[in-house]
Design an enzyme around this catalytic site. Structure first.
Site, PDB file in Angstrom:
ATOM      1  N   ASP A 301      49.451  45.227  36.230  1.00 37.27           N
ATOM      2  CA  ASP A 301      49.361  44.368  37.346  1.00 37.27           C
ATOM      3  C   ASP A 301      48.570  44.890  38.539  1.00 37.27           C
ATOM      4  O   ASP A 301      48.225  46.050  38.541  1.00 37.27           O
ATOM      5  CB  ASP A 301      50.674  43.689  37.920  1.00 37.27           C
ATOM      6  CG  ASP A 301      50.492  42.493  38.231  1.00 37.27           C
ATOM      7  OD1 ASP A 301      49.494  41.811  38.466  1.00 37.27           O
ATOM      8  OD2 ASP A 301      51.427  41.490  38.612  1.00 37.27           O
TER       9      ASP A 301
HETATM   10  C1  BGC Z   1      49.794  38.623  39.532  1.00 40.95           C
HETATM   11  C2  BGC Z   1      49.704  38.728  38.191  1.00 40.95           C
HETATM   12  C3  BGC Z   1      48.116  38.222  38.063  1.00 40.95           C
HETATM   13  C4  BGC Z   1      47.299  39.160  38.392  1.00 40.95           C
HETATM   14  C5  BGC Z   1      45.683  39.054  38.420  1.00 40.95           C
HETATM   15  C6  BGC Z   1      48.904  39.518  40.211  1.00 40.95           C
HETATM   16  O1  BGC Z   1      48.975  39.616  41.519  1.00 40.95           O
HETATM   17  O2  BGC Z   1      51.257  39.239  39.836  1.00 40.95           O
HETATM   18  O3  BGC Z   1      50.631  37.738  37.530  1.00 40.95           O
HETATM   19  O4  BGC Z   1      48.098  38.004  36.733  1.00 40.95           O
HETATM   20  O5  BGC Z   1      47.452  39.158  40.047  1.00 40.95           O
HETATM   21  O6  BGC Z   1      45.372  37.590  39.265  1.00 40.95           O
END
Ligand code: BGC
Length: 757
Positions: A301
């Site tokens: 993530d």
């Molecule tokens: C979130 C993810 C997301 C990623 C990209 C993160 O902050 O937890 O779910 O896919 O950002 O945007």
């Protein structure tokens, strides 16, 4: 701070275009005859050939994912657009996120394909959570429809729109079970049930990926694992689940999504057994790779590798990368750690090239699967981009999905449906008119201005029968008093529709609330409206179950409309006037009070369950509020009524190879044709470990004409009776089981049988 609407990327197109004007593609000419460029060769051979040609630095580059557009996490890197494009050109980037649109994805892809030494195409990832431009109900609401074909369709439409805009990869579905409406991300999930959550997650993967053709995307199962258990419902917080709960409650939806063929999985921000999940060898290698045979690749993530240092689980980024990589993590979103430290770690002998080849091979394999080596621009089709996004067909799917997601929680004296054409309706509430507050954070390229508000939906259909007053301000600090005007309007009307709740902006990541309640100024409004004596219908907008205990006495009917997307106003109007008879049932319990959270139907019995709230002393309960939620899992009304009778099991004993047939009579006893979602639960009365008081194991959605009845048949076999032990193996134990069937998890008929040895 994240930007809510992911506008066009900030990339300077001029800069990119001049970069791509390198006349002959050196990389392409050079590599044309290579095995990896030969589409007639098997993928495995192409991957091996390419790996054989790559330097360690190029391999590490494939593990690097960089942001190219709006920020969906903290801004951490400042190489600028030129720096980013230089990195792409030198093979130091494997994927980008938040780059959208055919022009931009194509321009950047050209750099990767034509400028980099081996011409390896990039993967473009994006949060396609509930639509790209045509916005569907939030995933939590959509799950309340219990309509798996429609859920699959919704993901397919979202994928087709995003793929027409150059995107390859959706960071969805989120498969995190959660019992905690304080956590803003419940909006993105599947609710509180693992069995149903598994079915929904699989449907979302199938819809997104289809057969991986031009109008599909790679799916990404996130956030592995158990992110939905953040302590106190506070975002990014510590998580700590036992293997017992992990296997039985939290893993089933991820497992189903992986089994449905999801090509990628995302780590979470949280922890398991004291380690950040990005570095959990148990979760990634033992469970995902070895136990489930997951053959795709993992992405971190946003900076979750870097955050291992902040958690205190690594002394610096290099150590974090080492730990994450060794645990089985692969692509690095935004830390820039893999690209920087993997070559050093290889040189130091801490990581082998074989290990690196495995991870990189999985990423390349996904690119081959999508056909990007054969046509890196296959998703870059201007015609598709202008013709296949936000079409009438897609909007009509969004309308169906929205109608099917609305949960009717209360309807005293059958105040609904409203005969609006014969009535004067007072429509009250800022939420009914504010486009800005209709959408949450994860709306891709959806524009709230294009969405139909409740006010527009009602006015378009009923024109002057509807008069509007704001009634309250969503800015709770505002001293403006709108109540008198709203009361005057109500006094002059036959019925009141009041849209209360909280702004869509309060739903999603980083939107935890300690008090998921109806704001005080709205409660005051309801009290004043109640005094008018007019029938009051509350439409409640929110991305999570709110605590409704205090408002129920002031309203005759409650429509829970969640966040419904592009077709919000049309869908709610169709429910209010009875064009669509509601059938949705909530997949999260509605707490009675904040202090009850987490409250969920599939809890354990305790050693001291109290049979009633006033059963005497020494019971597991609260002294100040009931033990049960206000509305239980599976609850939702229709304009019709349904009666269950005659629950029958075909046997009282079965062995592990036999099936139990459960039948029940279902009758539509009301005045409308309607659809009922019937649910079957079991309880394993005594086992080697404790089992929940109820576990959902079946459901059926039945459309019945008024007055009609039918016999529903459910089948229970060993699969439904098993649970997982601490090693993740299914266990089937003989003994007594109870069976429950009904219209929600509380109001059920019951019977029992025994599983013999
Ligand atoms: C979130 C993810 C997301 C990623 C990209 C993160 O902050 O937890 O779910 O896919 O950002 O945007």
């Amino acid at each position: 701070m994240k930007r809510r609407n992911m506008n066009k990327t900030t990339i300077l197109m001029m800069g990119i275009l001049s970069f791509t004007q390198v006349s002959t593609s050196l990389a392409q000419t050079k590599n044309k005859t290579a095995i990896y460029m030969n589409q007639h060769k098997p993928t495995s051979e192409r991957v091996q050939d390419l790996l054989g040609k790559m330097t360690i630095a190029e391999k590490a580059g494939q593990l690097n994912q960089i942001n190219g557009g709006a920020f969906t996490g903290p801004a951490l890197n400042d190489e600028g657009q030129k720096g980013k494009m230089d990195a792409v050109a030198s093979g130091q980037v494997g994927s980008m996120l938040n780059v959208i649109g055919v022009d931009e994805t194509m321009a950047i892809q050209k750099i990767a394909v034509e400028k980099s030494r081996l011409g390896i195409p990039l993967l473009f990832g994006y949060d396609v959570i509930h639509g790209y431009k045509t916005i569907f109900p939030i995933p939590l609401a959509e799950a309340c429809s219990w309509d798996l074909p429609q859920i699959e369709k919704n993901s397919a439409v979202a994928a087709s729109e995003a793929s027409a805009a150059g995107i390859h990869w959706a960071f969805a579905p989120m498969c995190d079970i959660s019992n905690d409406p304080r956590w803003g991300r419940v909006m993105e999930g599947i609710g509180e049930d693992p069995w149903y959550g598994a079915l929904v997650s699989a449907a979302r993967v199938k819809g997104t990926q289809g057969d991986l053709s031009n109008d599909n995307l790679l799916a990404c199962v996130k956030h592995f694992a158990a992110y939905g258990t953040v302590e106190s419902g506070r975002e990014y917080n510590f998580t700590d689940v036992s293997r017992f709960q992990l296997w039985n409650k939290y893993l089933p939806p991820y497992k189903a999504a992986v089994e449905a063929g999801a090509v990628t999985v995302m780590n979470g921000f949280t922890t398991f057994e004291g380690e950040p999940v990005s570095a959990s060898k148990y979760l990634i290698t033992d469970v995902l790779k070895n136990k489930w045979n997951f053959g795709g690749f993992l992405v971190s993530d946003w900076n979750s590798f870097g955050e291992m240092v902040t958690w205190g689980a690594a002394s610096d980024t290099k150590e974090a990368i080492y730990k994450a990589f060794k645990a089985g993590s692969m692509m690095d979103m935004e830390t820039r750690g893999m690209v920087k430290f993997i070559p050093e770690l290889i040189k130091e002998g801490k990581i082998t090239e074989n290990e690196l080849n495995y991870a990189v091979g999985k990423i390349l394999e996904a690119k081959f699967k999508l056909g990007l080596f054969d046509d890196p621009y296959k998703f870059c089709n201007k015609e598709r981009e202008s013709n296949e996004i936000f079409t009438d067909g897609n909007k009509s799917e969004a309308l169906k999905a929205a109608e099917g997601s609305i949960v009717l929680l209360k309807n005293d004296n059958n105040v609904l449906p409203l005969n609006i054409s014969q009535k004067k309706i007072a429509l009250i509430g800022e939420l009914a008119a504010s486009h800005d507050d209709m959408f949450d954070f994860w709306i891709g390229q959806g524009d709230a201005k294009d969405a139909i508000s409740l006010k527009e939906g009602l006015e378009n259909k009923y024109k002057s029968n509807v008069q509007y007053a704001p009634g309250y301000s969503l800015d709770v600090k505002s001293s403006a008093n709108y109540i008198n005007d709203a009361v005057a309007l109500a006094n002059n009307s036959d019925a009141v529709v009041v849209n209360i709740g909280i702004s869509g902006k309060m739903a999603g990541e980083d939107r935890s609330l300690a008090n998921p309640i109806i704001p005080e100024n709205q409660v005051e409004l309801l009290k004043a409206l109640k005094k008018t004596g007019k029938p009051i219908v509350a439409v409640i907008s929110a991305g999570r179950p709110l605590i409704l205990t205090d408002i129920l006495p002031y309203v005759d009917a409650v429509i829970y409309s969640w966040i419904l997307g592009t077709e919000t106003g049309n869908a709610i109007t169709n429910i209010l006037d009875g064009t669509h008879n509601p059938s949705a049932k909530t997949v999260m319990s509605f707490p009675y009070a904040v202090g009850q959270i987490p409250v969920y139907y599939n809890h354990f019995n305790t050693g001291r369950p109290n049979p009633t709230d006033d059963a005497g002393n020494w019971y597991s309960r609260y002294r100040d509020i009931p033990r049960d939620p206000l509305f239980p899992f599976g609850f939702g009304l229709s304009y019709s009524t349904f009666e269950y009778s005659n629950l029958k099991l075909n046997k009282t004993f079965i062995n592990k190879n036999e099936k139990l047939i459960v039948t029940v009579e279902l009758k539509n006893t009301g005045n409308y044709d309607g659809t009922e979602i019937s649910q079957l639960y079991i309880r394993d009365v005594a086992a080697s470990v404790i089992r929940p008081v109820k576990e959902l194991k079946g459901f059926q959605k039945t459309l019945l004409k008024k007055g009609a009845s039918t016999t529903l048949t459910f089948t229970i076999g060993s699969k439904e009776l098993e649970y997982y032990n601490m090693s993740g193996d299914s266990v089937l134990e003989p003994g007594k089981f109870e069976v429950f069937v009904g219209g929600n998890s509380k109001d059920v008929l019951s019977s029992s049988f025994e599983l013999t040895k």
